[in-house]
Design a protein around this motif. Structure first.
Motif, PDB file in Angstrom:
ATOM      1  N   UNK A   7       0.830  -1.199   0.000  1.00  0.00           N
ATOM      2  CA  UNK A   7       0.000   0.000   0.000  1.00  0.00           C
ATOM      3  C   UNK A   7       0.874   1.261   0.000  1.00  0.00           C
ATOM      4  N   UNK A   8       1.928   1.249   0.801  1.00  0.00           N
ATOM      5  CA  UNK A   8       2.844   2.385   0.843  1.00  0.00           C
ATOM      6  C   UNK A   8       3.523   2.589  -0.513  1.00  0.00           C
ATOM      7  N   UNK A   9       3.924   1.487  -1.139  1.00  0.00           N
ATOM      8  CA  UNK A   9       4.594   1.557  -2.440  1.00  0.00           C
ATOM      9  C   UNK A   9       3.650   2.102  -3.515  1.00  0.00           C
ATOM     10  N   UNK A  10       2.405   1.652  -3.500  1.00  0.00           N
ATOM     11  CA  UNK A  10       1.405   2.150  -4.455  1.00  0.00           C
ATOM     12  C   UNK A  10       1.198   3.642  -4.244  1.00  0.00           C
ATOM     13  N   UNK A  11       1.147   4.083  -2.994  1.00  0.00           N
ATOM     14  CA  UNK A  11       0.980   5.512  -2.685  1.00  0.00           C
ATOM     15  C   UNK A  11       2.104   6.332  -3.307  1.00  0.00           C
ATOM     16  N   UNK A  12       3.347   5.850  -3.166  1.00  0.00           N
ATOM     17  CA  UNK A  12       4.498   6.549  -3.740  1.00  0.00           C
ATOM     18  C   UNK A  12       4.374   6.613  -5.262  1.00  0.00           C
ATOM     19  N   UNK A  26       1.968  10.293 -14.618  1.00  0.00           N
ATOM     20  CA  UNK A  26       0.623  10.505 -15.174  1.00  0.00           C
ATOM     21  C   UNK A  26      -0.469  10.469 -14.108  1.00  0.00           C
ATOM     22  N   UNK A  27      -0.203   9.846 -12.972  1.00  0.00           N
ATOM     23  CA  UNK A  27      -1.198   9.794 -11.899  1.00  0.00           C
ATOM     24  C   UNK A  27      -1.535  11.186 -11.376  1.00  0.00           C
ATOM     25  N   UNK A  28      -0.579  12.104 -11.442  1.00  0.00           N
ATOM     26  CA  UNK A  28      -0.810  13.461 -10.951  1.00  0.00           C
ATOM     27  C   UNK A  28      -1.899  14.177 -11.750  1.00  0.00           C
ATOM     28  N   UNK A  29      -2.065  13.788 -12.988  1.00  0.00           N
ATOM     29  CA  UNK A  29      -3.049  14.448 -13.851  1.00  0.00           C
ATOM     30  C   UNK A  29      -4.446  13.863 -13.711  1.00  0.00           C
ATOM     31  N   UNK A  30      -4.548  12.707 -13.129  1.00  0.00           N
ATOM     32  CA  UNK A  30      -5.857  12.045 -13.015  1.00  0.00           C
ATOM     33  C   UNK A  30      -6.122  11.691 -11.552  1.00  0.00           C
ATOM     34  N   UNK A  31      -6.626  12.680 -10.810  1.00  0.00           N
ATOM     35  CA  UNK A  31      -6.829  12.516  -9.375  1.00  0.00           C
ATOM     36  C   UNK A  31      -7.806  11.392  -9.059  1.00  0.00           C
ATOM     37  N   UNK A  32      -8.878  11.283  -9.830  1.00  0.00           N
ATOM     38  CA  UNK A  32      -9.885  10.256  -9.555  1.00  0.00           C
ATOM     39  C   UNK A  32      -9.294   8.851  -9.718  1.00  0.00           C
ATOM     40  N   UNK A  71      -8.688   6.029  -6.809  1.00  0.00           N
ATOM     41  CA  UNK A  71      -9.263   4.696  -6.963  1.00  0.00           C
ATOM     42  C   UNK A  71      -8.197   3.615  -6.764  1.00  0.00           C
ATOM     43  N   UNK A  72      -7.019   3.825  -7.320  1.00  0.00           N
ATOM     44  CA  UNK A  72      -5.920   2.872  -7.180  1.00  0.00           C
ATOM     45  C   UNK A  72      -5.484   2.779  -5.719  1.00  0.00           C
ATOM     46  N   UNK A  73      -5.381   3.924  -5.047  1.00  0.00           N
ATOM     47  CA  UNK A  73      -4.994   3.930  -3.635  1.00  0.00           C
ATOM     48  C   UNK A  73      -6.048   3.256  -2.763  1.00  0.00           C
ATOM     49  N   UNK A  74      -7.308   3.458  -3.070  1.00  0.00           N
ATOM     50  CA  UNK A  74      -8.381   2.810  -2.312  1.00  0.00           C
ATOM     51  C   UNK A  74      -8.320   1.296  -2.482  1.00  0.00           C
ATOM     52  N   UNK A  75      -8.081   0.854  -3.704  1.00  0.00           N
ATOM     53  CA  UNK A  75      -7.984  -0.582  -3.967  1.00  0.00           C
ATOM     54  C   UNK A  75      -6.804  -1.196  -3.217  1.00  0.00           C
ATOM     55  N   UNK A  76      -5.667  -0.503  -3.224  1.00  0.00           N
ATOM     56  CA  UNK A  76      -4.493  -1.004  -2.508  1.00  0.00           C
ATOM     57  C   UNK A  76      -4.768  -1.034  -1.009  1.00  0.00           C
TER      58      UNK A  76
END
Length: 54
Positions: free
Chosen positions: A20-25, A31-37, A41-46
């Motif tokens: 989870x920590x690695x996914x957060x990083x 490209x993740x910075x441009x798509x907040x939603x 969603x990815x962080x919630x899944x992790x």
């Protein structure tokens, strides 16, 4: 044999927390910075990997 008092003591939960920590990083750059939603969603899944089953 050791007795486990809480799910945080389980090795599998500790590994999930590291994942989870690695996914957060990873979602805080590129490209993740441009798509907040999508990033959210990815962080919630992790994060749900760590949730104990009820």
């Amino acid at each position: 044999m050791a007795r486990i008092e809480s799910f945080e003591e389980l090795e599998i939960w500790q590994i999930a927390r590291e994942l989870c920590k690695y996914v957060r990083v990873l979602t805080q750059k590129g490209l993740f910075l441009k798509d907040f939603k999508f990033s959210s969603q990815i962080n919630s899944a992790a994060g749900s990997i760590m949730d104990p089953v009820k």
